[in-house]
Design a protein around this motif. Structure first.
Motif, PDB file in Angstrom:
ATOM      1  N   GLN A 159       0.834  -1.204   0.000  1.00  0.00           N
ATOM      2  CA  GLN A 159       0.000   0.000   0.000  1.00  0.00           C
ATOM      3  C   GLN A 159       0.869   1.254   0.000  1.00  0.00           C
ATOM      4  N   LYS A 160       1.943   1.220   0.768  1.00  0.00           N
ATOM      5  CA  LYS A 160       2.845   2.374   0.827  1.00  0.00           C
ATOM      6  C   LYS A 160       3.514   2.592  -0.529  1.00  0.00           C
ATOM      7  N   HIS A 169       2.328   1.727  -3.446  1.00  0.00           N
ATOM      8  CA  HIS A 169       1.298   2.210  -4.369  1.00  0.00           C
ATOM      9  C   HIS A 169       1.052   3.700  -4.163  1.00  0.00           C
ATOM     10  N   THR A 170       1.007   4.137  -2.915  1.00  0.00           N
ATOM     11  CA  THR A 170       0.809   5.545  -2.599  1.00  0.00           C
ATOM     12  C   THR A 170       1.969   6.381  -3.104  1.00  0.00           C
ATOM     13  N   GLN A 171       3.189   5.898  -2.936  1.00  0.00           N
ATOM     14  CA  GLN A 171       4.359   6.635  -3.426  1.00  0.00           C
ATOM     15  C   GLN A 171       4.367   6.729  -4.943  1.00  0.00           C
ATOM     16  N   ASP A 172       3.937   5.678  -5.627  1.00  0.00           N
ATOM     17  CA  ASP A 172       3.867   5.687  -7.087  1.00  0.00           C
ATOM     18  C   ASP A 172       2.859   6.729  -7.567  1.00  0.00           C
ATOM     19  N   GLU A 173       1.730   6.828  -6.870  1.00  0.00           N
ATOM     20  CA  GLU A 173       0.704   7.807  -7.244  1.00  0.00           C
ATOM     21  C   GLU A 173       1.200   9.231  -7.021  1.00  0.00           C
ATOM     22  N   GLU A 174       1.946   9.447  -5.931  1.00  0.00           N
ATOM     23  CA  GLU A 174       2.464  10.775  -5.637  1.00  0.00           C
ATOM     24  C   GLU A 174       3.522  11.187  -6.641  1.00  0.00           C
ATOM     25  N   ALA A 233       3.615  10.313  -9.750  1.00  0.00           N
ATOM     26  CA  ALA A 233       3.036  10.488 -11.096  1.00  0.00           C
ATOM     27  C   ALA A 233       2.402  11.834 -11.288  1.00  0.00           C
TER      28      ALA A 233
END
Length: 114
Positions: free
Chosen positions: A104-105, A107-112, A114
């Motif tokens: 989850q962490k 995934h959150t870092q990947d979204e930030e 992008a």
């Protein structure tokens, strides 16, 4: 929907695994073994198609399967569950929780990013 398929995969795999032992006395249950594993892998494939990371899906599937099989084999087949086994199951579940939180962490870092 991925979580529903994952629950199905766990339940089918546990049913198939428990049926292996029961099939020793009732060979017709080998059909349940084959169908259970085929269904479990089908559900796991559907989980992955819905985007759940492999490490998370497999970790939850495997750890849940081990824990449920140990508990249900104790109830159904009167196999012992020792304190050491309980500690081992808790460690497995803790490891899977760490993988899930880490995914989850990430995934959150990947979204930030992008």
């Amino acid at each position: 929907m991925a979580w529903l398929f994952l629950a199905g995969a766990v339940l089918l795999e546990v049913t198939a695994t428990l049926s292996i032992k029961a099939a020793l006395e009732q060979p017709a249950l080998y059909a349940v073994v084959v169908l259970g594993y085929a269904g479990a892998f089908t559900c796991l494939t559907l989980v992955l198609r819905r985007g759940m990371p492999l490490g998370v899906a497999y970790g939850i599937w495997a750890a849940s399967g081990v824990a449920l099989t140990a508990m249900l084999s104790s109830v159904i087949f009167h196999e012992p569950v020792t304190v050491l086994m309980g500690i081992g199951l808790a460690l497995i579940m803790g490891g899977v929780l760490c993988v899930e939180i880490g995914a989850q962490k990430a995934h959150t870092q990947d979204e930030e990013a992008a």
